[in-house]
Design a protein around this motif. Structure first.
Motif, PDB file in Angstrom:
ATOM      1  N   ALA A   1      -1.984   9.591 -11.454  1.00  0.00           N
ATOM      2  CA  ALA A   1      -1.756  10.029 -12.835  1.00  0.00           C
ATOM      3  C   ALA A   1      -0.888   9.025 -13.587  1.00  0.00           C
ATOM      4  O   ALA A   1      -1.157   8.696 -14.758  1.00  0.00           O
ATOM      5  CB  ALA A   1      -1.110  11.409 -12.837  1.00  0.00           C
ATOM      6  N   ALA A   2       0.132   8.501 -12.927  1.00  0.00           N
ATOM      7  CA  ALA A   2       1.029   7.540 -13.584  1.00  0.00           C
ATOM      8  C   ALA A   2       0.318   6.236 -13.905  1.00  0.00           C
ATOM      9  O   ALA A   2       0.644   5.559 -14.896  1.00  0.00           O
ATOM     10  CB  ALA A   2       2.236   7.269 -12.687  1.00  0.00           C
ATOM     11  N   SER A   3      -0.673   5.870 -13.078  1.00  0.00           N
ATOM     12  CA  SER A   3      -1.364   4.591 -13.275  1.00  0.00           C
ATOM     13  C   SER A   3      -2.239   4.570 -14.521  1.00  0.00           C
ATOM     14  O   SER A   3      -2.664   3.501 -14.948  1.00  0.00           O
ATOM     15  CB  SER A   3      -2.221   4.268 -12.052  1.00  0.00           C
ATOM     16  N   LEU A   4      -2.513   5.746 -15.094  1.00  0.00           N
ATOM     17  CA  LEU A   4      -3.363   5.787 -16.280  1.00  0.00           C
ATOM     18  C   LEU A   4      -2.740   4.978 -17.415  1.00  0.00           C
ATOM     19  O   LEU A   4      -3.419   4.203 -18.090  1.00  0.00           O
ATOM     20  CB  LEU A   4      -3.584   7.237 -16.717  1.00  0.00           C
ATOM     21  N   HIS A   5      -1.456   5.161 -17.644  1.00  0.00           N
ATOM     22  CA  HIS A   5      -0.776   4.460 -18.728  1.00  0.00           C
ATOM     23  C   HIS A   5       0.048   3.271 -18.237  1.00  0.00           C
ATOM     24  O   HIS A   5       0.463   2.439 -19.028  1.00  0.00           O
ATOM     25  CB  HIS A   5       0.126   5.435 -19.487  1.00  0.00           C
ATOM     26  N   ARG A   6       0.265   3.199 -16.912  1.00  0.00           N
ATOM     27  CA  ARG A   6       1.012   2.070 -16.347  1.00  0.00           C
ATOM     28  C   ARG A   6       0.240   1.535 -15.140  1.00  0.00           C
ATOM     29  O   ARG A   6       0.562   1.848 -13.991  1.00  0.00           O
ATOM     30  CB  ARG A   6       2.423   2.509 -15.950  1.00  0.00           C
ATOM     31  N   PRO A   7      -0.790   0.732 -15.390  1.00  0.00           N
ATOM     32  CA  PRO A   7      -1.650   0.263 -14.290  1.00  0.00           C
ATOM     33  C   PRO A   7      -0.897  -0.494 -13.208  1.00  0.00           C
ATOM     34  O   PRO A   7      -1.360  -0.556 -12.065  1.00  0.00           O
ATOM     35  CB  PRO A   7      -2.654  -0.651 -15.014  1.00  0.00           C
ATOM     36  N   GLU A   8       0.242  -1.087 -13.567  1.00  0.00           N
ATOM     37  CA  GLU A   8       0.987  -1.853 -12.570  1.00  0.00           C
ATOM     38  C   GLU A   8       1.625  -0.962 -11.502  1.00  0.00           C
ATOM     39  O   GLU A   8       2.023  -1.434 -10.430  1.00  0.00           O
ATOM     40  CB  GLU A   8       2.082  -2.682 -13.265  1.00  0.00           C
ATOM     41  N   VAL A   9       1.717   0.352 -11.778  1.00  0.00           N
ATOM     42  CA  VAL A   9       2.349   1.285 -10.848  1.00  0.00           C
ATOM     43  C   VAL A   9       1.514   1.477  -9.583  1.00  0.00           C
ATOM     44  O   VAL A   9       2.051   1.587  -8.469  1.00  0.00           O
ATOM     45  CB  VAL A   9       2.581   2.650 -11.533  1.00  0.00           C
ATOM     46  N   TYR A  10       0.195   1.487  -9.749  1.00  0.00           N
ATOM     47  CA  TYR A  10      -0.683   1.882  -8.637  1.00  0.00           C
ATOM     48  C   TYR A  10      -2.079   1.378  -8.930  1.00  0.00           C
ATOM     49  O   TYR A  10      -2.597   1.568 -10.035  1.00  0.00           O
ATOM     50  CB  TYR A  10      -0.668   3.405  -8.521  1.00  0.00           C
ATOM     51  N   ASP A  11      -2.700   0.731  -7.957  1.00  0.00           N
ATOM     52  CA  ASP A  11      -4.066   0.255  -8.166  1.00  0.00           C
ATOM     53  C   ASP A  11      -4.999   0.872  -7.127  1.00  0.00           C
ATOM     54  O   ASP A  11      -4.566   1.550  -6.189  1.00  0.00           O
ATOM     55  CB  ASP A  11      -4.135  -1.272  -8.134  1.00  0.00           C
ATOM     56  N   CYS A  12      -6.282   0.600  -7.277  1.00  0.00           N
ATOM     57  CA  CYS A  12      -7.265   1.247  -6.402  1.00  0.00           C
ATOM     58  C   CYS A  12      -7.178   0.738  -4.967  1.00  0.00           C
ATOM     59  O   CYS A  12      -7.484   1.465  -4.025  1.00  0.00           O
ATOM     60  CB  CYS A  12      -8.678   1.030  -6.951  1.00  0.00           C
ATOM     61  N   GLN A  13      -6.738  -0.488  -4.793  1.00  0.00           N
ATOM     62  CA  GLN A  13      -6.580  -1.013  -3.442  1.00  0.00           C
ATOM     63  C   GLN A  13      -5.537  -0.194  -2.670  1.00  0.00           C
ATOM     64  O   GLN A  13      -5.754   0.160  -1.508  1.00  0.00           O
ATOM     65  CB  GLN A  13      -6.161  -2.481  -3.503  1.00  0.00           C
ATOM     66  N   ARG A  14      -4.425   0.132  -3.315  1.00  0.00           N
ATOM     67  CA  ARG A  14      -3.414   0.976  -2.670  1.00  0.00           C
ATOM     68  C   ARG A  14      -3.928   2.404  -2.482  1.00  0.00           C
ATOM     69  O   ARG A  14      -3.625   3.068  -1.488  1.00  0.00           O
ATOM     70  CB  ARG A  14      -2.135   0.981  -3.514  1.00  0.00           C
ATOM     71  N   PHE A  15      -4.717   2.881  -3.448  1.00  0.00           N
ATOM     72  CA  PHE A  15      -5.304   4.216  -3.364  1.00  0.00           C
ATOM     73  C   PHE A  15      -6.176   4.329  -2.119  1.00  0.00           C
ATOM     74  O   PHE A  15      -6.056   5.270  -1.326  1.00  0.00           O
ATOM     75  CB  PHE A  15      -6.104   4.486  -4.633  1.00  0.00           C
ATOM     76  N   VAL A  16      -7.053   3.344  -1.920  1.00  0.00           N
ATOM     77  CA  VAL A  16      -7.925   3.344  -0.739  1.00  0.00           C
ATOM     78  C   VAL A  16      -7.086   3.287   0.533  1.00  0.00           C
ATOM     79  O   VAL A  16      -7.360   4.016   1.506  1.00  0.00           O
ATOM     80  CB  VAL A  16      -8.911   2.155  -0.801  1.00  0.00           C
ATOM     81  N   ALA A  17      -6.049   2.442   0.534  1.00  0.00           N
ATOM     82  CA  ALA A  17      -5.193   2.336   1.728  1.00  0.00           C
ATOM     83  C   ALA A  17      -4.502   3.664   2.034  1.00  0.00           C
ATOM     84  O   ALA A  17      -4.380   4.055   3.205  1.00  0.00           O
ATOM     85  CB  ALA A  17      -4.157   1.230   1.514  1.00  0.00           C
TER      86      ALA A  17
END
Length: 498
Positions: A336-352
């Motif tokens: 949810a935080a990555s929606l407005h702050r993409p640097e917080v979390y990316d899909c690579q970390r999501f998959v991990a």
């Protein structure tokens, strides 16, 4: 789904009569009767139909056309359902020895029969890339409201096929069908205004977030089942991510002045917002499923460490012994935080993070929860769609790109008249510039509107790739005739660090 078309048309006529459209319905019936061939092959009384139309008010003709259009769409939907029903019947009759024709199971079985091993199939899949591409097709005039209602109709018809339904349940489902048909008859089939570029983007998202999102995990599950059926129940294939989607909608500006750099930026943003919304829904579903208690099966230390590092979460006391739910809640907060702050979390970390959940479950002897169900589906979707659903391809005409390069080179003092150069001279100049890293754009330089738009497009692409590398796909140059037509966008890309 035999009989779906007659049922739908019968119900359509009922609701049209109930809505006071009986006169238009009668006119439509008589016209169809006149146009129907009396012998086969042949045509009906077209002259008689033309005479009848001359005496019919314009408003009635509009209503007749609407009824005919609805009949066409309903028959088309019935045909789609019939095809699906036939495929289900074929699937039921299939066996491991005779898999359904044209299925993944048949493909795997044929590979095995020709000497293919699990290892060779895995090696082949590593080379495979499937990238369906969505375009803003001008012939798709139906509104999303109409498409959604047609989907509701299909679901109701499918439920009516259930032999376990009681008479009361059948009557309720038929009433639901009628209500949806009333909604369809009262909904404008086509838009009153032409679609703008962002309307087209939203149309593309209708399919990406619906049917496409739903079907992607099933392809990999079909592959898993096919491998086990052919090579044994213990066979396991760690299939790579072969399927990813692309879209031209919002990125194709060749001859379409409505697709500006700002539209491309908005399209990328809309894709990301839709992806995040879907992932949050999927994470909530996963949280409901993974209620595994640490008192029944302890999680891995790696999962406990991740929970500890994730900090406080807004969870109630009932989940303090449910580590998977706690970690999923932390992941959801990051998404949810990555929606407005993409640097917080990316899909690579999501998959991990999702893989960490799966590894912990396998280590606890709960492989069935890791390798199937909502966790497996979410992992497939994360790898397939990323945080952007589909990579946006950018497309521009070679002449527009050449003119932009000419202006850029002139502003940089490199070449006063690039357009006048022959191909050999252009190639020599472009290759020399591509071997350097110096920027060409002088500070405060002003360009024509067309060139500024081209430069803005590359700027948008750079910004998007910084946040999500997979958000931009290919840059397509239409009407390429010379090598320089390919080197020109490379020079523009280099100008923006691409």
């Amino acid at each position: 789904m035999v009989g779906a078309a007659p049922l739908l048309e019968n119900l359509l006529e009922q609701v049209l009569t109930e809505c006071g459209r009986e006169a238009a319905l009668e006119s439509e019936r008589s016209l169809r009767d006149l146009c129907r061939p009396s012998v086969t092959p042949g045509v009906g009384d077209l002259d008689g139909a033309a005479d009848r139309l001359r005496s019919v008010p314009t408003q009635t003709i509009r209503e007749v056309v609407q009824i005919l259009t609805m009949r066409f769409h309903l028959r088309n939907k019935a045909e789609q359902l019939e095809i699906a029903s036939i495929n289900r019947d074929r699937e039921r009759r299939a066996t491991s020895e005779t898999p359904r024709a044209e299925s993944i199971a048949e493909a795997v079985a044929r590979l095995a029969e020709s000497g293919g091993t699990l290892e060779s199939i895995a090696a082949t899949l590593e080379k495979l890339e499937i990238a369906p591409t969505l375009t803003a097709h001008p012939t798709e005039a139906r509104r999303r409201a109409v498409l959604r209602k047609q989907g509701i109709l299909a679901a109701s018809l499918d439920r009516l096929e259930d032999p376990r339904l009681t008479p009361t349940e059948q009557a309720s489902e038929t009433d639901a069908l009628k209500r949806t048909l009333v909604e369809l008859t009262m909904t404008d089939e086509v838009r009153t205004e032409r679609l703008d570029a962002m309307d087209e983007v939203r149309n593309g998202l209708h399919f990406l977030t619906g049917t496409i999102w739903g079907v992607a995990p099933r392809l990999y599950l079909d592959l898993d089942r096919a491998v086990r059926s052919t090579f044994g129940v213990d066979a396991k294939l760690d299939a790579p991510t072969m399927l990813r989607y692309r879209s031209w909608i919002g990125g194709d500006r060749d001859g379409n002045p409505r697709v500006t750099a700002e539209v491309t930026r908005s399209a990328i943003k809309a894709h990301r917002e839709a992806a995040i919304e879907l992932y949050l829904e999927a994470l909530e579903t996963l949280r409901q499923h993974l209620s595994v208690s640490d008192r029944r099966r302890p999680p891995s230390q790696a999962l406990l460490d991740a929970i500890e590092a994730g900090g406080d979460i807004d969870e109630d006391r009932h989940t303090r012994h449910e580590p998977y739910r706690r970690r999923i809640a932390q992941i959801a907060d990051l998404v949810a935080a990555s929606l407005h702050r993409p640097e917080v979390y990316d899909c690579q970390r999501f998959v991990a993070d999702l893989e960490l959940l799966a590894d912990s479950l396998r280590g606890s002897g709960l492989s069935r929860l890791a390798d199937g169900g909502p966790l497996r589906a979410l992992l497939v979707r994360a790898r397939t769609f990323g945080f952007n659903l589909a990579a946006l391809d950018l497309r521009q005409h070679s002449e527009v790109l050449g003119a932009a390069v000419a202006e850029l080179l002139q502003a940089a003092g490199v070449c006063d008249n690039y357009v006048a150069l022959d191909e050999a001279a252009r190639l020599e100049l472009l290759r020399a510039e591509l071997r350097t890293s110096r920027p060409l754009t002088p500070h405060g330089a002003e360009f024509s509107e067309a060139t500024a738009s081209v430069l803005d497009t590359f700027r948008v692409a750079r910004d998007a790739i910084e946040h999500e590398p997979r958000s931009i796909g290919t840059f397509i140059v239409s009407m390429t005739h010379e090598i320089s037509h390919v080197l020109e966008p490379l020079l523009l890309a280099r100008e923006f660090g691409l």
